[in-house]
Scaffold this active site. Structure first.
Site, short mmCIF file in Angstrom:
data_model
loop_
_atom_site.label_atom_id
_atom_site.label_comp_id
_atom_site.label_asym_id
_atom_site.label_seq_id
_atom_site.Cartn_x
_atom_site.Cartn_y
_atom_site.Cartn_z
N ASP A 322 0.90 -1.15 -0.18
CA ASP A 322 0.11 -0.13 0.19
C ASP A 322 0.90 1.21 0.02
O ASP A 322 0.64 2.21 -0.66
CB ASP A 322 -0.89 0.12 1.14
CG ASP A 322 -1.90 0.99 1.17
OD1 ASP A 322 -2.59 1.06 -0.09
OD2 ASP A 322 -2.50 1.52 2.06
N ASP A 363 -9.22 -1.18 2.22
CA ASP A 363 -8.79 -0.85 3.62
C ASP A 363 -9.83 -1.57 4.75
O ASP A 363 -9.44 -2.10 5.74
CB ASP A 363 -8.68 0.51 3.50
CG ASP A 363 -7.70 0.99 2.76
OD1 ASP A 363 -6.55 0.32 2.50
OD2 ASP A 363 -8.09 2.15 2.05
#
Length: 440
Positions: A322, A363
């Site tokens: 990420d 997420d």
């Protein structure tokens, strides 16, 4: 994760230029009668916006209301404006007239420009000042925006914990893996073998994410929006219809609720169809947000059935990826965000939008996977991980306010979650158990 920048305040000259560009639909005249005649001669012309123009207008309205009146982000107010045929110049003129005030002549009676204009002061639009009910305005804004994101994240994690506690023990597919893995963990394997196998599994899964995200970026860059839409709609439909069916069956089994196949088909058809409509087409914002949370929870529960070592190594690897994807100059998510900003369009994908922040459903999923995996062990562990993830998300939002650019939402929260998971399991829990035994 990213946040919208504030829209600059326009003065009257800019508004007038915008009105002229649209064909001068309105004209200011000192004579009220003459103004009415002018309006009769040149009535406002309606416009038919394309899908791209609607998305661009929607983004501008979100920026405007975020600055001037965040409460209007709720409901269908923005959708109604976007679907109207009123030209953009007239829309924003009316908005500025409503939310922006003109300087009072009484404050500048002796101003040289007013005297030169025989007492007529030029109009200057400024932001209306609304006195807060209490507390610092900036702190209140940050608190409201933060809670608008913390609440859905918390609900998703709690739903996954509930599903792990109630569905996992009775699920017939508990022993099978949710995805194909190169290494299948066995209880008899050594720690070294488990770790090396988990690293291999994590590399392959993250590599799959890289390929999928890169394909998405290429399709978006070449404006293949129909292919992207079909891809996303198909994915959501599979989650809501197929995985939702499994959840419905497990729920009825857990609570001994009888049902037949026809009833299940009707319920799941309505559940999935309404979900797809709300997420991708049109629906009440609250309903859309509820379906996004449900989609995240369903996906997260399936991923909690990954082997233990693979789960923890994967969470660490996906947090590192990420960082690369969002912050690296060559990162695929960074390229997607930049292309979206260049076009002034919404980022394609499953994204949860709160008052001022945007958070990808990925997420939501990985936050919930961590807490759900911790819930397999004991109550204290998942509670500590739950609080650690929320603390990490708050820290990320603070960084977002400081740096004013898109930031990865996983590293801080996942890092704190992994740290406190193992700290609680191997440091706090043994002490707590010994302490309880001594008291008994």
């Amino acid at each position: 994760m990213n946040n919208d920048e504030e829209m600059p305040i326009m003065d009257e000259d800019s508004l007038a230029v915008a009105a002229q560009d649209e064909g001068s639909y309105t004209q200011i005249n000192d004579d009220p009668g003459a103004g009415k005649e002018k309006e009769k001669e040149e009535p406002p012309k309606g416009v038919q916006r394309t899908d791209e123009e609607k998305e661009a207008l929607r983004a501008k309205l979100v920026k405007f209301y975020t600055q001037y009146n965040p409460s209007m982000l709720e409901g269908e107010h923005i959708a109604n404006i976007v679907n109207s045929n009123t030209p953009d110049s007239i829309l924003f003129r009316r908005l500025f007239e409503k939310y922006v005030h003109e300087d009072s002549d009484e404050d500048y009676q002796e101003h040289p420009q007013i005297v030169a204009d025989n007492g007529k002061k030029p109009k200057v639009f400024r932001e209306r000042k609304v006195k807060p009910k209490g507390g610092d305005t900036l702190a209140r804004k940050f608190s409201d925006y933060t809670m608008a994101l913390l609440i859905p994240v918390s609900i998703t994690m709690l739903v996954v914990v509930w599903a792990v506690t109630n569905f996992t023990p009775i699920s017939q597919v508990t022993e099978s893996q949710p995805i194909m893995l190169v290494y299948s963990e066995s209880k008899g394997d050594s720690s070294t073998k488990k770790f090396s196998g988990a690293v291999l599994n994590a590399i392959i899964i993250v590599g799959f994410f890289v390929v999928v995200t890169s394909i998405m970026v290429v399709l978006y860059k070449y404006n293949c929006m129909k292919i992207i839409a079909a891809w996303l709609i198909t994915s959501s439909a599979m989650i809501l219809y197929i995985m939702g069916w499994i959840w419905f069956d497990l729920f009825c089994t857990k609570y001994q609720i009888p049902y037949d196949t026809l009833t299940c088909l009707i319920i799941m058809f309505n559940f999935g169809t309404v979900g797809v409509m709300c997420i991708y087409f049109r629906g009440h914002p609250k309903m859309t947000q509820a379906y996004l949370v449900a989609t995240s929870a369903i996906m997260a529960w399936f991923l909690t059935r990954l082997p233990e070592w693979t789960t923890w190594v994967l969470l660490a690897a996906i947090a590192l990826y990420d960082v690369f994807a969002v912050l690296s100059p060559k990162g695929p998510l960074k390229a997607l965000v930049e292309e979206s900003q260049k076009r002034d369009q919404a980022i394609p994908g499953l994204i949860y939008e709160s008052k001022s922040y945007k958070l990808g459903l990925g997420d939501f999923v990985f936050y919930s996977v961590l807490v759900g995996r911790a819930a397999v062990y004991d109550y204290l562990t998942w509670v500590v991980c739950f609080l650690a993830i929320l603390a990490g998300l708050c820290a990320t939002l603070c960084c977002l306010g400081i740096f004013r650019k898109a930031l990865p939402a996983l590293p801080i929260s996942i890092g704190l979650g992994i740290l406190f998971n193992f700290t609680t399991r191997f440091v706090m829990m043994p002490y707590s158990i010994d302490h309880i035994q001594i008291r008994i």
